[in-house]
Design an enzyme around this catalytic site. Structure first.
Site, PDB file in Angstrom:
ATOM      1  N   LYS A   1       0.815  -1.223   0.000  1.00 45.67           N
ATOM      2  CA  LYS A   1       0.000   0.000   0.000  1.00 45.67           C
ATOM      3  C   LYS A   1       0.855   1.283   0.000  1.00 45.67           C
ATOM      4  O   LYS A   1       0.447   2.298  -0.553  1.00 45.67           O
ATOM      5  CB  LYS A   1      -0.948   0.008   1.199  1.00 45.67           C
TER       6      LYS A   1
ATOM      7  N   ASP B   1     -10.197   2.306   2.434  1.00 46.40           N
ATOM      8  CA  ASP B   1     -10.268   1.529   3.686  1.00 46.40           C
ATOM      9  C   ASP B   1     -11.196   2.202   4.708  1.00 46.40           C
ATOM     10  O   ASP B   1     -12.120   1.583   5.242  1.00 46.40           O
ATOM     11  CB  ASP B   1      -8.869   1.375   4.312  1.00 46.40           C
TER      12      ASP B   1
END
Ligand code: ATR
Length: 270
Positions: A65, A101
């Site tokens: 990420k 997220d």
């Protein structure tokens, strides 16, 4: 057919191809979505190859990420504040980095679980990448306070300081958590991966709504919450489905329905 993928390492366990397949069918979008195991240290060449074959977008999971953030040509505000990217849209060969997220967590909490976050006291355990990813979307819901408690206190203080422009965020060490109930507790530590629950005051869970970002099995945090008077204890499966729905919308401009899929996945998990 437009091509999408998810890169991670490991990746075999991911539910995302199944989830996106369901969304595509439901919305009549003709797409393919595959999982790809990218070797550590070679993520960038996998991304470049995917752009070359005309890929339209991809998801990124552990451990890429931060690399995805660094590779992005442009970033959304959620990616910038999270310092990490889990969704990339490819436009004219350029990588537009986004982070869904925290959006997924808030959508699960507010829409599926009917929790109001406004004016609530929210305790977050952990101050790592996962916490960074959820802070801005949580603060956008205008809670009274976010209490950030971490094993390494300095990291909680730094993170609280970095987000102080967005709302009331206070940093603590785990041992400073008071024996006094809060409204919502979110476990964003990776302690459950090691099968442990940090040793914290149990009174804080009394009457609280407790949410673990992890999913798949009952975690030590979930057992601790159930044993200490939590009113409701939930895992992160809904967050996963909602963050994928938000990625789908980012790529395709249409938000899929999630309720039926979530019920079906919960049934399989139970
Ligand atoms: P992630 O991206 O999953 O957030 P991370 O950035 O490595 O992973 O952060 C892990 C978080 O879990 C950290 O807040 C870590 O605390 P430290 O900053 O003190 O390392 C926390 N954590 C991991 N194992 C823990 C444990 N056994 N007890 C308490 N906290 C733990």
């Amino acid at each position: 057919m437009d091509k999408y993928t998810i890169f991670g390492n490991p990746i075999h366990h991911t539910l995302s191809p199944k989830i996106h397949g369901y969304f595509a069918e439901q919305t009549n979008h003709l797409i393919s979505y595959e999982k790809v195991l990218a070797p550590r240290g070679d993520f960038e060449s996998y991304v470049r190859d995917f752009v070359t074959i005309g890929g339209k977008g991809f998801n990124v999971t552990v451990p890429f990420k931060i690399e995805a953030y660094d590779l992005s040509d442009k970033l959304t505000s959620h990616a910038r504040t999270a310092g990490a990217v889990n969704t990339i849209k490819i436009e004219d060969g350029q990588l537009l980095g986004h982070n869904t997220d925290g959006i997924g967590l808030v959508s699960d909490l507010c829409n599926n679980l009917e929790q109001t976050l406004k004016n609530k006291d929210i305790l977050i355990l952990g101050a790592g990448g996962a916490t960074k990813g959820i802070l801005l979307p949580l603060l956008e819901q205008k809670p009274a306070r976010i209490l950030l408690a971490n094993r390494t206190k300095s990291k909680a203080l730094d993170l609280a300081n970095n987000f102080s422009n967005f709302g009331k965020v206070c940093g603590f060490g785990l041992e400073q958590i008071k024996d006094k109930p809060v409204d919502i507790i979110i476990n964003a530590t990776s302690a459950s991966l090691d099968g442990v629950m940090p040793d914290i005051s149990s009174g804080v869970a009394n009457g609280a709504f407790c949410y673990d970002l992890m999913y798949g099995k009952k975690t030590p945090f979930m057992n601790w919450a159930s044993n200490n008077g939590a009113t409701r204890v939930v895992d992160g499966l809904g967050m996963l489905v909602e963050q994928d729905a938000s990625s789908f919308e980012f790529w395709r401009g249409e938000k899929p329905e999630t309720i039926d899929l979530l019920s079906a996945l919960k049934e399989i998990a139970d």
